[in-house]
Design an enzyme around this catalytic site. Structure first.
Site, PDB file in Angstrom:
ATOM      1  N   TYR A 181      87.237  58.430  93.327  1.00  0.00           N
ATOM      2  CA  TYR A 181      86.413  58.185  92.413  1.00  0.00           C
ATOM      3  C   TYR A 181      87.190  59.038  91.126  1.00  0.00           C
ATOM      4  O   TYR A 181      87.205  58.456  90.130  1.00  0.00           O
ATOM      5  CB  TYR A 181      85.108  59.114  92.681  1.00  0.00           C
ATOM      6  CG  TYR A 181      84.324  59.250  91.192  1.00  0.00           C
ATOM      7  CD1 TYR A 181      83.464  58.247  90.834  1.00  0.00           C
ATOM      8  CD2 TYR A 181      84.332  60.378  90.304  1.00  0.00           C
ATOM      9  CE1 TYR A 181      82.746  58.351  89.737  1.00  0.00           C
ATOM     10  CE2 TYR A 181      83.517  60.526  89.388  1.00  0.00           C
ATOM     11  CZ  TYR A 181      82.846  59.629  89.019  1.00  0.00           C
ATOM     12  OH  TYR A 181      82.295  59.405  87.998  1.00  0.00           O
ATOM     13  N   ASP A 190      79.632  53.115  94.852  1.00  0.00           N
ATOM     14  CA  ASP A 190      78.555  52.418  94.035  1.00  0.00           C
ATOM     15  C   ASP A 190      79.030  52.267  92.712  1.00  0.00           C
ATOM     16  O   ASP A 190      78.801  51.540  91.886  1.00  0.00           O
ATOM     17  CB  ASP A 190      77.393  53.387  94.125  1.00  0.00           C
ATOM     18  CG  ASP A 190      77.562  54.562  93.738  1.00  0.00           C
ATOM     19  OD1 ASP A 190      77.482  55.109  92.500  1.00  0.00           O
ATOM     20  OD2 ASP A 190      77.957  55.461  94.723  1.00  0.00           O
ATOM     21  N   LYS A 195      74.140  56.437 101.804  1.00  0.00           N
ATOM     22  CA  LYS A 195      73.843  57.013 100.565  1.00  0.00           C
ATOM     23  C   LYS A 195      73.585  55.648  99.581  1.00  0.00           C
ATOM     24  O   LYS A 195      74.691  54.820  99.217  1.00  0.00           O
ATOM     25  CB  LYS A 195      74.590  58.049  99.768  1.00  0.00           C
ATOM     26  CG  LYS A 195      73.976  58.407  98.402  1.00  0.00           C
ATOM     27  CD  LYS A 195      74.908  59.048  97.554  1.00  0.00           C
ATOM     28  CE  LYS A 195      74.057  59.541  96.235  1.00  0.00           C
ATOM     29  NZ  LYS A 195      75.045  60.202  95.173  1.00  0.00           N
TER      30      LYS A 195
END
Length: 521
Positions: free
Chosen positions: A265, A300, A372
């Site tokens: 990330y 995501d 998640k």
């Protein structure tokens, strides 16, 4: 094809993808093993009890590590110099740090003892720190056993006022409304700070600074409300950016339960140097694994910059890689909150079925992981009624496919920072759907070779092909090509590269073997 697969998946292909990801992760780990960073060394300082700030307001772990970095000695590691200074002076790590801060002590100039003697001096301090962290894990387990907890999917909501004391008010209200996990959003840009702010804070922007004191304040508040509502409330924060392992250590000391802790990330979305990030994520995950923290990965986010339908396979490929990097760091599958999201354009015909295929695919491939699942954000609308329906469809898929952690969507997502009443409506929405559809996944089968089957097989096939390509390029090469999230990063670019050093033959970090062995015990 396996009978237990509702999607008709060929688990030989799944095993092949996992094998490729293992090779990719092992290749990265060879690099990691030979390097350290300023943040890894500052983490060792924190774990040895160094805390506080200098008269100039600089965190003492930074003061200590900067001293060896300035002299080109970072590759030796702080353990060597700190342990030697304890041996020579008889002072504690905290006293040594304060002496360095005042300019009274230079730990690089002291006569150097042999490494075995230095390790022997440090070992009791390391064991004491590990015992504190272990006791926090046991306290969590005891509280869950006594109070109980909400069923999965855990209802996960965020607070983001910028003021830790206001965050407490909102967090306790959310727990009373039914939330299981409270995530305290960090102040905008904290991930780019190469130090951790100190003390309680009241003036964050878009969130509240992650500090050890703020962790302590929120942990106390959630324990209080947990007793009131009769269930354990988990606390989440952000173990990412330039201080990944330091924040993991702070979280371990203050009993955080969940942490955003993705290997890629920071590289992709904060332009933090990839070498720095890969080294930092390893130590941060060792700490999180040892203390029982559930890590949340950030796949995501790929779907906010790339198309969710076209790039679905990149999410799965990254999940495979994150899984293998986590296993190397001692994190069991039960603590891997691998991320994915309900982010396809709602105008796509049968989009719900494609989202369902993706979520079921993740569930079958990672059966033990508390996945998640992230809500619609990219295509959320100012029409709050439509937005609430989008969130409802998202909730349906989550309970259907047995997700582990559900970050609740907010009907006002596209308008303003949600009010407490908005959060209540989101919790009510999820609880209603989860209760009424609790066992829908056990009751419904998918049509053989139907839309859901075909889509899942397509995504798995494309993810495996992508992993083959990444193995050839190496993960660093793949990141340079922009394979994830359509974002290209340079191996020698981005923030934080100057904080990386190659380890010398003198280097040691006693926490790593002890924590990894503790996980296996």
């Amino acid at each position: 094809m396996t009978a237990s697969s509702k999607l008709g998946l060929d688990f030989n292909k799944v095993n092949r993808a996992r094998e490729l990801a293992r090779d990719i992760a092992s290749d990265v780990q060879k690099f990691v093993e030979h390097h350290t960073t300023v943040s890894v060394e500052r983490t060792i300082c924190r774990l040895l009890g160094i805390d506080g700030v200098s008269e100039a307001g600089i965190p003492l772990p930074n003061v200590v590590v900067d001293k060896i970095k300035e002299k080109g000695l970072l590759g030796d590691g702080i353990s060597l110099y700190l342990g030697n200074a304890i041996f020579e002076t008889g002072l504690s790590p905290q006293e040594i740090a304060e002496g360095i801060s005042r300019g009274e002590l230079d730990i690089t100039e002291l006569p150097m003892r042999n490494v075995d003697s230095i390790k022997a001096v440090l070992e009791p301090l390391v064991d004491k720190s590990i015992a504190i962290i272990k006791s926090n894990r046991e306290k969590r387990e005891n509280l869950i056993a006594r109070l109980g907890e909400g069923p999965q999917p855990y209802l996960y909501v965020i607070v983001a006022t910028g003021n830790i004391y206001e965050d407490v008010v909102q967090a306790q209200a959310a727990a009373r409304q039914g939330a299981d996990i409270i995530a305290v959003i960090r102040s905008t840009g904290q991930s780019l700070l190469d130090y951790v702010p100190y003390g309680p804070t009241t003036e964050g922007f878009g969130g509240t600074f992650a500090t050890q004191e703020n962790f302590k304040i929120m942990r106390k508040a959630l324990d209080e409300v947990g007793e009131e509502v009769g269930r354990y409330i988990r606390l989440c924060n952000y173990c990412s950016g330039l201080c990944m392992p330091e924040i993991a250590a702070m979280g371990a000391f203050e009993r955080l339960d969940v942490m955003l802790n993705d290997a890629l990330y920071g590289i992709l979305f904060r332009d933090i140097n990839m070498q720095r990030t890969m080294i930092d994520q390893f130590f941060s995950r060792i700490i999180n694994g040892f203390v029982g923290v559930i890590i949340n990965t950030g796949e995501d986010n790929y779907l906010t910059t790339a198309d969710a339908y076209e790039a679905a396979h990149t999410v799965l490929a990254s999940q495979f890689i994150n899984e293998q990097l986590a296993l190397i760091a001692g994190i069991p599958e039960e603590q891997m909150g691998l991320g994915h999201a309900f982010e396809m354009n709602p105008e796509i015909e049968n989009g719900f079925l494609f989202e369902l295929a993706q979520a079921q695919l993740a569930r079958e491939i990672f059966p033990k992981a508390p996945l998640k699942y992230m809500p619609p954000t990219k295509y959320m609308t100012g029409n709050i009624f439509k937005g609430h329906i989008q969130d409802a469809l998202f909730n349906v898929i989550s309970i259907w496919t047995k997700q582990g952690i559900q970050l609740l969507g907010m009907l006002t997502e596209a308008i303003h920072t949600p009010f407490m009443s908005d959060r209540y409506l989101s919790i009510e929405n999820a609880r209603y759907i989860f209760n009424n559809l609790r066992n829908i996944g056990d009751e419904i089968q998918f049509k053989e070779d139907g839309i859901v089957h075909r889509r899942a097989k397509q995504v798995l096939h494309e993810a495996t092909e992508l992993l083959e390509e990444i193995k050839e390029l190496g993960l660093f090469g793949a990141l340079e090509k922009g394979i994830f999230a359509d974002i290209k990063r340079s191996r020698n670019g981005g923030r934080g590269l100057d904080g990386v050093a190659e380890k010398t033959e003198n280097y040691f970090n006693l926490f790593i073997p002890k924590m990894l062995e503790g996980e296996k015990a």
